[in-house]
Scaffold this motif. Structure first.
Motif, mmCIF file in Angstrom:
data_model
loop_
_atom_site.group_PDB
_atom_site.id
_atom_site.type_symbol
_atom_site.label_atom_id
_atom_site.label_comp_id
_atom_site.label_asym_id
_atom_site.label_seq_id
_atom_site.Cartn_x
_atom_site.Cartn_y
_atom_site.Cartn_z
ATOM 1 N N TYR A 16 8.639 10.200 2.980
ATOM 2 C CA TYR A 16 8.110 9.504 1.811
ATOM 3 C C TYR A 16 8.132 10.286 0.497
ATOM 4 C CZ TYR A 16 6.459 6.141 5.216
ATOM 5 O OH TYR A 16 6.394 5.208 6.207
ATOM 6 N N TRP A 33 -5.025 13.451 6.238
ATOM 7 C CA TRP A 33 -4.607 12.116 6.668
ATOM 8 C C TRP A 33 -5.794 11.509 7.375
ATOM 9 C CZ3 TRP A 33 -4.234 9.705 11.455
ATOM 10 C CH2 TRP A 33 -3.532 8.492 11.464
ATOM 11 N N LEU A 60 -1.935 9.379 -2.476
ATOM 12 C CA LEU A 60 -1.009 8.365 -1.966
ATOM 13 C C LEU A 60 -1.795 7.429 -1.058
ATOM 14 C CD1 LEU A 60 1.964 10.701 -1.045
ATOM 15 C CD2 LEU A 60 1.706 9.319 -3.095
ATOM 16 N N THR A 62 -1.582 3.899 1.320
ATOM 17 C CA THR A 62 -0.696 2.961 1.988
ATOM 18 C C THR A 62 -1.518 2.046 2.863
ATOM 19 O OG1 THR A 62 1.312 2.748 3.327
ATOM 20 C CG2 THR A 62 -0.237 4.477 3.932
ATOM 21 N N GLY A 63 -0.976 0.949 3.208
ATOM 22 C CA GLY A 63 -1.680 0.010 4.081
ATOM 23 C C GLY A 63 -0.708 -0.643 5.022
ATOM 24 N N GLY A 64 -1.230 -1.229 6.044
ATOM 25 C CA GLY A 64 -0.371 -1.895 7.013
ATOM 26 C C GLY A 64 -1.123 -3.025 7.676
#
Length: 65
Positions: A16, A33, A60, A62-64
């Protein structure tokens, strides 16, 4: 398997982030993390991270599904 996270931080960085250079090194000594599932906890934690971030820091997110 889709959705399976890489085994380590170095794998995530390679996937990334742009490669580090002398002019723009990648600093990871204090990298964290943290999976957060609950929406209330998620936004509270984001606020804490943004409040702690200073000049030169990167957050940073992020999602899912």
């Amino acid at each position: 398997m889709p959705g399976t996270p890489p085994a380590d931080l170095a794998s995530l960085a390679r996937r990334y982030l742009a490669p580090a250079t002398a002019e723009c090194p990648t600093f990871v000594e204090d990298t964290e993390w943290e999976p957060i599932v609950d929406g209330v906890d998620y936004f509270a934690r984001l606020r804490d991270l943004f409040d702690r971030a200073g000049p030169g820091d990167t957050v940073l997110v992020t999602g899912g599904l």
